[in-house]
Design an enzyme around this catalytic site. Sequence first.
Site, PDB file in Angstrom:
ATOM      1  N   ARG A  63     -22.753  -2.655  -7.598  1.00 52.32           N
ATOM      2  CA  ARG A  63     -21.408  -2.241  -7.231  1.00 52.32           C
ATOM      3  C   ARG A  63     -21.031  -1.071  -8.127  1.00 52.32           C
ATOM      4  O   ARG A  63     -21.315  -1.075  -9.319  1.00 52.32           O
ATOM      5  CB  ARG A  63     -20.437  -3.409  -7.454  1.00 52.32           C
ATOM      6  CG  ARG A  63     -19.058  -3.163  -6.889  1.00 52.32           C
ATOM      7  CD  ARG A  63     -18.110  -4.314  -7.186  1.00 52.32           C
ATOM      8  NE  ARG A  63     -17.495  -4.173  -8.493  1.00 52.32           N
ATOM      9  CZ  ARG A  63     -16.364  -4.778  -8.866  1.00 52.32           C
ATOM     10  NH1 ARG A  63     -15.747  -5.585  -8.030  1.00 52.32           N
ATOM     11  NH2 ARG A  63     -15.871  -4.613 -10.075  1.00 52.32           N
ATOM     12  N   TYR A 114      -8.749  -1.028 -12.267  1.00 54.99           N
ATOM     13  CA  TYR A 114      -9.615  -2.174 -12.006  1.00 54.99           C
ATOM     14  C   TYR A 114     -11.107  -1.811 -12.093  1.00 54.99           C
ATOM     15  O   TYR A 114     -11.528  -0.770 -11.606  1.00 54.99           O
ATOM     16  CB  TYR A 114      -9.333  -2.720 -10.595  1.00 54.99           C
ATOM     17  CG  TYR A 114     -10.362  -3.727 -10.176  1.00 54.99           C
ATOM     18  CD1 TYR A 114     -10.324  -5.020 -10.674  1.00 54.99           C
ATOM     19  CD2 TYR A 114     -11.419  -3.367  -9.346  1.00 54.99           C
ATOM     20  CE1 TYR A 114     -11.298  -5.939 -10.345  1.00 54.99           C
ATOM     21  CE2 TYR A 114     -12.400  -4.280  -9.005  1.00 54.99           C
ATOM     22  CZ  TYR A 114     -12.331  -5.564  -9.507  1.00 54.99           C
ATOM     23  OH  TYR A 114     -13.305  -6.462  -9.203  1.00 54.99           O
ATOM     24  N   ASP A 154     -15.564  -1.810  -4.406  1.00 57.15           N
ATOM     25  CA  ASP A 154     -14.422  -2.706  -4.216  1.00 57.15           C
ATOM     26  C   ASP A 154     -13.126  -1.896  -4.238  1.00 57.15           C
ATOM     27  O   ASP A 154     -12.768  -1.306  -5.256  1.00 57.15           O
ATOM     28  CB  ASP A 154     -14.413  -3.752  -5.346  1.00 57.15           C
ATOM     29  CG  ASP A 154     -13.470  -4.917  -5.072  1.00 57.15           C
ATOM     30  OD1 ASP A 154     -12.611  -4.788  -4.176  1.00 57.15           O
ATOM     31  OD2 ASP A 154     -13.591  -5.950  -5.758  1.00 57.15           O
ATOM     32  N   HIS A 188     -10.231  -3.275  -3.826  1.00 54.24           N
ATOM     33  CA  HIS A 188      -9.289  -4.194  -4.481  1.00 54.24           C
ATOM     34  C   HIS A 188      -7.872  -4.114  -3.910  1.00 54.24           C
ATOM     35  O   HIS A 188      -6.892  -4.005  -4.655  1.00 54.24           O
ATOM     36  CB  HIS A 188      -9.312  -3.988  -6.004  1.00 54.24           C
ATOM     37  CG  HIS A 188      -9.352  -5.288  -6.748  1.00 54.24           C
ATOM     38  ND1 HIS A 188      -8.245  -5.859  -7.296  1.00 54.24           N
ATOM     39  CD2 HIS A 188     -10.368  -6.136  -7.001  1.00 54.24           C
ATOM     40  CE1 HIS A 188      -8.582  -7.009  -7.871  1.00 54.24           C
ATOM     41  NE2 HIS A 188      -9.865  -7.211  -7.698  1.00 54.24           N
ATOM     42  N   GLU A 220     -15.371  -3.181   0.033  1.00 54.90           N
ATOM     43  CA  GLU A 220     -14.744  -4.500  -0.092  1.00 54.90           C
ATOM     44  C   GLU A 220     -13.224  -4.384  -0.204  1.00 54.90           C
ATOM     45  O   GLU A 220     -12.720  -3.471  -0.860  1.00 54.90           O
ATOM     46  CB  GLU A 220     -15.319  -5.154  -1.356  1.00 54.90           C
ATOM     47  CG  GLU A 220     -14.624  -6.422  -1.778  1.00 54.90           C
ATOM     48  CD  GLU A 220     -15.174  -6.968  -3.086  1.00 54.90           C
ATOM     49  OE1 GLU A 220     -16.248  -6.503  -3.539  1.00 54.90           O
ATOM     50  OE2 GLU A 220     -14.533  -7.842  -3.673  1.00 54.90           O
ATOM     51  N   GLU A 270     -12.102 -12.501  -0.819  1.00 57.66           N
ATOM     52  CA  GLU A 270     -12.237 -13.289  -2.051  1.00 57.66           C
ATOM     53  C   GLU A 270     -10.967 -14.092  -2.334  1.00 57.66           C
ATOM     54  O   GLU A 270     -11.025 -15.103  -3.017  1.00 57.66           O
ATOM     55  CB  GLU A 270     -12.606 -12.399  -3.239  1.00 57.66           C
ATOM     56  CG  GLU A 270     -11.522 -11.430  -3.653  1.00 57.66           C
ATOM     57  CD  GLU A 270     -11.972 -10.482  -4.758  1.00 57.66           C
ATOM     58  OE1 GLU A 270     -13.133 -10.041  -4.747  1.00 57.66           O
ATOM     59  OE2 GLU A 270     -11.143 -10.183  -5.635  1.00 57.66           O
ATOM     60  N   ARG A 280     -16.343 -12.792   2.022  1.00 55.95           N
ATOM     61  CA  ARG A 280     -16.350 -12.779   0.559  1.00 55.95           C
ATOM     62  C   ARG A 280     -15.909 -14.094  -0.069  1.00 55.95           C
ATOM     63  O   ARG A 280     -15.785 -14.203  -1.290  1.00 55.95           O
ATOM     64  CB  ARG A 280     -15.412 -11.654   0.069  1.00 55.95           C
ATOM     65  CG  ARG A 280     -15.966 -10.273   0.263  1.00 55.95           C
ATOM     66  CD  ARG A 280     -17.046  -9.967  -0.753  1.00 55.95           C
ATOM     67  NE  ARG A 280     -16.506  -9.759  -2.077  1.00 55.95           N
ATOM     68  CZ  ARG A 280     -17.126 -10.123  -3.197  1.00 55.95           C
ATOM     69  NH1 ARG A 280     -18.288 -10.729  -3.167  1.00 55.95           N
ATOM     70  NH2 ARG A 280     -16.569  -9.878  -4.372  1.00 55.95           N
ATOM     71  N   GLU A 298     -22.718 -11.816  -5.203  1.00 58.40           N
ATOM     72  CA  GLU A 298     -22.196 -11.131  -6.395  1.00 58.40           C
ATOM     73  C   GLU A 298     -22.606 -11.920  -7.637  1.00 58.40           C
ATOM     74  O   GLU A 298     -22.557 -13.149  -7.653  1.00 58.40           O
ATOM     75  CB  GLU A 298     -20.670 -11.054  -6.307  1.00 58.40           C
ATOM     76  CG  GLU A 298     -20.030 -10.259  -7.434  1.00 58.40           C
ATOM     77  CD  GLU A 298     -18.503 -10.173  -7.285  1.00 58.40           C
ATOM     78  OE1 GLU A 298     -17.912 -11.078  -6.668  1.00 58.40           O
ATOM     79  OE2 GLU A 298     -17.924  -9.201  -7.787  1.00 58.40           O
ATOM     80  N   TRP A 327      -2.655  -5.213  -6.939  1.00 55.93           N
ATOM     81  CA  TRP A 327      -3.685  -5.039  -7.979  1.00 55.93           C
ATOM     82  C   TRP A 327      -5.047  -5.409  -7.416  1.00 55.93           C
ATOM     83  O   TRP A 327      -5.183  -6.370  -6.715  1.00 55.93           O
ATOM     84  CB  TRP A 327      -3.396  -5.936  -9.194  1.00 55.93           C
ATOM     85  CG  TRP A 327      -4.425  -5.726 -10.248  1.00 55.93           C
ATOM     86  CD1 TRP A 327      -4.513  -4.692 -11.134  1.00 55.93           C
ATOM     87  CD2 TRP A 327      -5.560  -6.565 -10.524  1.00 55.93           C
ATOM     88  NE1 TRP A 327      -5.620  -4.822 -11.943  1.00 55.93           N
ATOM     89  CE2 TRP A 327      -6.282  -5.969 -11.571  1.00 55.93           C
ATOM     90  CE3 TRP A 327      -6.039  -7.765  -9.956  1.00 55.93           C
ATOM     91  CZ2 TRP A 327      -7.472  -6.512 -12.090  1.00 55.93           C
ATOM     92  CZ3 TRP A 327      -7.190  -8.301 -10.463  1.00 55.93           C
ATOM     93  CH2 TRP A 327      -7.900  -7.692 -11.519  1.00 55.93           C
TER      94      TRP A 327
END
Length: 412
Positions: A147, A159, A220, A222, A246, A272, A293, A349, A412
């Site tokens: 990643r 992040y 990602d 995020h 992602e 996630e 995820r 992951e 976030w």
Amino acid sequence: MRIDKAEVIVTSPDRNFVTLKITTEDGITGLGDATLNGRELAVVAYLSEHVAPLLIGADASRIEDTWQFLYRGAYWRRGPVTMASIAAVDMALWDIKGKAAGMPVYQLLGGASRKGLLAYGHASGKDIPELFDSVNQHLDEGFRAVRIQSGVPGLHAIYGIASQSDDVGGGESRYDHEPARRGSKPVEEDWDTESYLRYIPTVFEAVRNEFGPALPLLHDGHHRMTPIQAAQLGKSLEPYHLFWLEDCTPAENQEALRLVRQHTTTPLAIGEVFNTIWDFKDLIREQLIDYVRGAVTHMGGITALKKTLDYAAMYQVSSGMHGPTDVSPVGMAAALHLGLAIHNFGIQEYMTHGSRTNQVFEQSFAWNEGLLHPGNKPGLGVELNVDEAGKYPYERAYLPYNRLADGTVHDW
Ligand code: EZ4
Ligand code: CO
């Protein structure tokens, strides 16, 4: 196989972990991970006050029935606290069933579908040279997929950047990336989506030029982009052939993915923070995503995530289970058993845990040439060293949060 004891154990070797330990009358123990990053004690209360008393005297062999009883019987369904609690019970019962049968859990799920699980690590850097060092370090450690997260000029703390996490402080042990910070208040990070959108394609161009066309690269987002911004990013990254993009948008708005999908062929991974099959159902059926995820720990356990992934298989959607450091070694083991057994495994992951964590949780997984394997011990293959766990009491910790330049709170 009556349940005699159900204990909730909180330990903070490198970070906080919540573990459920179920013991049967004949002395078989099972472990389940119930760690919910930054909200750990809510799950502790749910488990110890409302779930553990229901388990005493129950039949440990009835995994599906126990799941349905805890899910439907609560009346109040879904949500991360409830589903992490149910997940912990479910994992512990699979662990017990494996130990009773003398088999690793993946055998009970149908046996191995592959030699091992392709895993990706987190390469990151404040700038390109630091990022290249991190990619090289991962390749040296055997990773065959990485990643890519990079600092963005003009932004101070964002992040996914390991070196920046060190600057922000917290613990001596070096994680690839551990966003939660001990303390009484969350760390504030800054964000500007336009700067990010301008800069990130140049990062991927540099990485492809340096490491060639074949290395699987992930990224990602995020949850920070609007649908049209996510569509722009997916399109601008197409030349660099990502394995996945992602969490490009905050996925409470599931229709957003329709818009993103119409504009880009960059594969999409999401979920996630999802906690049931219902969060994934429409995204899978409409073929708006390519990877699920969800983590075993946050999706209600092996029983529930397997159903979600079996549904996903009908639409050629694969697994991409969340595996950050806040999924404990028990939750990771559950992911490895499930990922080894299912046909539609995609990628796993893998953020390595710190040394203290590895002493608290005695593990039997193997890492070989970029592939993870859960090992062949009966059950999940993880034991909790209670004496070691007792050395590290809970410490309050929070995930960071974001503010834009004008002070507005941002995802976030
Ligand atoms: O921010 O696990 O893909 N991985 C991630 C993680 C999450 C944390 C939240 O607890 O997005 O780093
Ligand atoms: Co993520």
